[in-house]
Scaffold this active site. Sequence first.
Site, PDB file in Angstrom:
ATOM      1  N   ASP A  18       0.814  -1.210   0.000  1.00  0.00           N
ATOM      2  CA  ASP A  18       0.000   0.000   0.000  1.00  0.00           C
ATOM      3  C   ASP A  18       0.852   1.266   0.000  1.00  0.00           C
ATOM      4  OD1 ASP A  18      -1.995  -1.831   0.152  1.00  0.00           O
ATOM      5  OD2 ASP A  18      -2.863  -1.113   2.027  1.00  0.00           O
ATOM      6  N   ARG A  98       0.249   5.392  17.315  1.00  0.00           N
ATOM      7  CA  ARG A  98      -0.020   6.423  16.318  1.00  0.00           C
ATOM      8  C   ARG A  98       0.442   7.824  16.715  1.00  0.00           C
ATOM      9  NH1 ARG A  98       0.487   2.141  13.832  1.00  0.00           N
ATOM     10  NH2 ARG A  98      -1.288   1.251  12.706  1.00  0.00           N
ATOM     11  N   ASP A 127      -7.242   4.701  12.315  1.00  0.00           N
ATOM     12  CA  ASP A 127      -5.892   5.246  12.221  1.00  0.00           C
ATOM     13  C   ASP A 127      -5.846   6.580  11.497  1.00  0.00           C
ATOM     14  OD1 ASP A 127      -4.621   3.355  13.717  1.00  0.00           O
ATOM     15  OD2 ASP A 127      -3.948   2.144  12.024  1.00  0.00           O
ATOM     16  N   SER A 182      -4.906  -8.776   7.600  1.00  0.00           N
ATOM     17  CA  SER A 182      -4.244  -7.489   7.719  1.00  0.00           C
ATOM     18  C   SER A 182      -3.631  -7.435   9.117  1.00  0.00           C
ATOM     19  CB  SER A 182      -5.253  -6.359   7.535  1.00  0.00           C
ATOM     20  OG  SER A 182      -4.662  -5.106   7.817  1.00  0.00           O
TER      21      SER A 182
END
Length: 408
Positions: A18, A98, A127, A182
């Site tokens: 990605d 994050r 996210d 994932s």
Amino acid sequence: MSQSGVNKVVLAYSGGLDTSIIARWLQDEYHCEVVTFTADIGQGEEVEPARAKAKAMGIKQIYIEDLREEFARDYVFPMFRANTLYEGEYLLGTSIARPLIAKRLVEIANQTGADAISHGATGKGNDQVRFELGAYALKPGVKVIAPWREWDLNSREKLMAYAEAHDIDVDFKKQGKKSPYSMDANLLHISYEGGILEDPWAEPEEDMWRWSVSPEAAPDQPTYLELTYEKGDIVAIDGQAMSPAEVMSYLNKVGGDNGIGRLDLVENRYVGMKSRGCYETPAGTVMLKAHRAIESITLDREVAHLKDELMPKYASLIYNGYWWSPERKLLQQMIDASQERVNGVVRLKLYKGGVSVVGRKSDESLFDANIATFEDDAGAYDQKDAEGFIKLNALRLRIAAAKGRSMG
């Protein structure tokens, strides 16, 4: 200045499919220079190959940084001082990483003179919120480019076609079978989503789990650990001084070896949908149990109860991306102040997926054996005092009952 108004963008870059596509897409669509930032926060995979991939796409400014100690010391450990759980179960392994990544994106943007930052989070997940709230809190005028909210590459087939058309190297084309899940990993946890997990009735396959053995396959003999605390943080294990990242790495290994830390969860995302995911958090599971144990003998009752009342709010702030908010910082000050006397040692038994506290001691202990004993307390506690205490606390109940209002 490019037509888009963006001359340079800093991309949170993993080196995977990605973000490799995003790096090329940013060059093509925004006609701008791309700076890549790859963080090692303990995901257990080599991050250096991201450098070669970035160079192959003509990236000249490449940042690859080992942030494991900063992540553990400044983010994970402060969170565990609060005994933080989201919705009663989730140890926030993805959420807490994050704000650190957002901070470094902004810092690198400032260092390189970039106009924008970019990330690979989708428009369905949490996210995107966490990255962007953090970025805006730290650099109010920053431009954020979120390709998943702009492009039409909304399927794996389209992504693969784009990669082939632009000669983007994709590791799993060479490796054959790709994991159907994932996954996201750091020092605190590894998460799994997608595949059969999209059916909340389907049991995860055993070969999905990567960090832990199943409880059934764990050793038949328990493992004992002694964790030493200073001001609410683990500073040594079995008498051996360790840094925060070393503590977490060690507990991940010994916890995983004993089948500890697996979680199958349906959570409520901030964007509004429910999501089923599975998590392995061996170190976090051990840390939560041990921290509550050392607090049980060192914290005043009302302080401990107030912390428990505030914890769900604190957890929601982290889950929803408000680490850099004034309210989270205010709560952190209170939490940290409560930890001044949270010092001592906790002894744990790890056995077949379970963590048991089997001992705790502290020079700061509020536990008084002379008062708590069932034996003769030599006048340390006058049991007759309990009668007045009970009657005073029962006064409102007795008044209500006298008025016929005690039922229903």
